[in-house]
Design a protein around this motif. Structure first.
Motif, PDB file in Angstrom:
ATOM      1  N   GLN A 101      76.106 -47.670  36.790  1.00  0.00           N
ATOM      2  CA  GLN A 101      76.251 -48.112  38.175  1.00  0.00           C
ATOM      3  C   GLN A 101      76.401 -49.630  38.264  1.00  0.00           C
ATOM      4  OE1 GLN A 101      72.843 -46.304  40.094  1.00  0.00           O
ATOM      5  NE2 GLN A 101      74.078 -44.576  40.791  1.00  0.00           N
TER       6      GLN A 101
ATOM      7  N   GLN B 145      79.930 -50.419  37.360  1.00  0.00           N
ATOM      8  CA  GLN B 145      80.849 -50.166  38.464  1.00  0.00           C
ATOM      9  C   GLN B 145      80.817 -51.298  39.493  1.00  0.00           C
ATOM     10  OE1 GLN B 145      79.479 -46.121  39.609  1.00  0.00           O
ATOM     11  NE2 GLN B 145      81.582 -45.486  39.202  1.00  0.00           N
TER      12      GLN B 145
ATOM     13  N   ARG C  39      85.276 -46.614  31.834  1.00  0.00           N
ATOM     14  CA  ARG C  39      85.245 -46.905  33.271  1.00  0.00           C
ATOM     15  C   ARG C  39      85.055 -45.652  34.128  1.00  0.00           C
ATOM     16  NH1 ARG C  39      89.409 -50.485  33.862  1.00  0.00           N
ATOM     17  NH2 ARG C  39      88.077 -52.271  34.386  1.00  0.00           N
ATOM     18  N   ASP C  40      85.687 -44.557  33.750  1.00  0.00           N
ATOM     19  CA  ASP C  40      85.724 -43.386  34.625  1.00  0.00           C
ATOM     20  C   ASP C  40      84.870 -42.218  34.147  1.00  0.00           C
ATOM     21  OD1 ASP C  40      87.556 -44.582  36.462  1.00  0.00           O
ATOM     22  OD2 ASP C  40      89.169 -44.232  35.018  1.00  0.00           O
TER      23      ASP C  40
ATOM     24  N   TYR D 268      79.057 -50.864  30.828  1.00  0.00           N
ATOM     25  CA  TYR D 268      79.706 -49.590  30.497  1.00  0.00           C
ATOM     26  C   TYR D 268      79.410 -49.179  29.051  1.00  0.00           C
ATOM     27  CZ  TYR D 268      82.633 -49.639  34.764  1.00  0.00           C
ATOM     28  OH  TYR D 268      83.102 -49.612  36.056  1.00  0.00           O
TER      29      TYR D 268
ATOM     30  N   ASP E 213      82.373 -54.369  38.039  1.00  0.00           N
ATOM     31  CA  ASP E 213      83.803 -54.080  37.973  1.00  0.00           C
ATOM     32  C   ASP E 213      84.457 -54.367  39.328  1.00  0.00           C
ATOM     33  OD1 ASP E 213      86.221 -53.208  36.980  1.00  0.00           O
ATOM     34  OD2 ASP E 213      85.478 -51.258  36.315  1.00  0.00           O
TER      35      ASP E 213
END
Length: 210
Positions: A121, A124, A62-63, A139, A127
Motif C-alpha cells: 500500500q 502504491q 506494481r499490479d 513493492y 507510486d
C-alpha cells in the motif's frame, strides 16, 4: 527422493493458503537449495557438452499485491491495535491527501515493518505521488515479505547471477529487459499477464534477446 509426475500444489486445496506461514529457516534452506540446483545444472550441462543459458525471470511488482501478509513476531496487542488504527486512518486520506496517508503508514511501519500488505500500500501511494524509487523499494519488500512467495525472492535473483558469473554461464536478464520498459523500472501488467508470466510481447522480447 523422486518427485511425482504431476505437481500436487497446496494452493489447489481448500484452505491451502493457511498452510503458509513465516519460516525463516525454511526460506534460507530454499535459497540454498536453489543455488545447489543451479550448480548441478551447470555441472550436468558441462559433462554432456550441452550449451546452457540462464534466464533471470521477471515478476509483476506494481499490479500484484502480496498473496498473504502476517505481522512480525512479538507484536503486542496494544501495538497491533495502534498499527491497525494508523492503517485504517491512512485509508481515509487515499482520495484527499496521499502525503498524509504516507505519513500515517510510515508510523505503522515503525511498529511493524514485516507486513507485506502495508509495504504494498505504501508502494502504491508513493507510486501515485511520483516517488518511484521509494515505490519500487516498497513493492520489492511486499514481494519478499509475502508469506506465500509465488514470485522469485531477491536473494534468489542474486544467487542466479552469482552462479552465472562464477561458472561463466551466459545469462539473459529478462527481469531488467521488462523493467526498463515499465514506468520507473517497476514491472507491471503492461508486460506481465499475472504475477510471473510475461505477455506475448514480453515473451517475444525475451526470445529476441536469446
Amino acid at each position: 527422493p523422486e518427485l511425482s509426475e504431476e505437481v500436487d500444489a497446496m494452493l489447489d486445496y481448500r484452505g491451502g493458503l493457511l498452510q503458509y506461514f513465516r519460516d525463516d529457516k525454511w526460506r534460507r534452506d530454499v535459497i540454498a537449495h536453489y543455488r545447489t540446483n543451479l550448480q548441478r545444472m551447470v555441472q550436468l550441462a558441462d559433462e554432456t557438452r550441452i550449451p546452457l543459458l540462464f534466464i533471470n525471470p521477471a515478476s509483476d511488482l506494481r499490479d500484484t499485491p502480496p498473496f498473504k501478509s502476517a505481522h512480525r513476531s512479538g507484536l503486542s496487542t496494544d501495538e497491533q491495535r495502534r498499527w491497525e488504527q494508523l492503517r485504517e486512518k491512512a485509508r481515509t486520506y487515499y482520495s484527499t491527501d496521499l502525503g498524509r496517508s504516507v505519513v500515517l503508514q510510515q508510523e505503522a511501519l515503525a511498529i511493524d515493518d514485516q507486513h507485506a500488505g502495508l509495504h504494498y500500500q505504501l508502494g502504491q501511494c508513493q507510486d501515485a505521488l511520483g516517488d518511484l524509487d521509494k515505490a519500487r523499494r516498497h513493492y520489492l519488500n511486499a514481494k519478499d515479505l509475502d508469506i506465500c512467495p509465488l514470485r522469485m525472492l531477491e536473494p534468489m535473483h542474486e544467487t542466479l547471477l552469482d552462479v552465472a558469473t562464477t561458472s561463466g554461464t551466459p545469462v539473459i536478464d529478462a527481469r531488467a529487459l521488462i523493467a526498463d520498459l515499465c514506468r520507473g523500472g517497476i514491472p507491471d501488467q503492461s508486460w506481465m499477464v499475472d504475477h510471473v508470466h510475461p505477455t506475448i510481447q514480453g515473451h517475444q522480447l525475451i526470445a529476441n534477446a536469446i
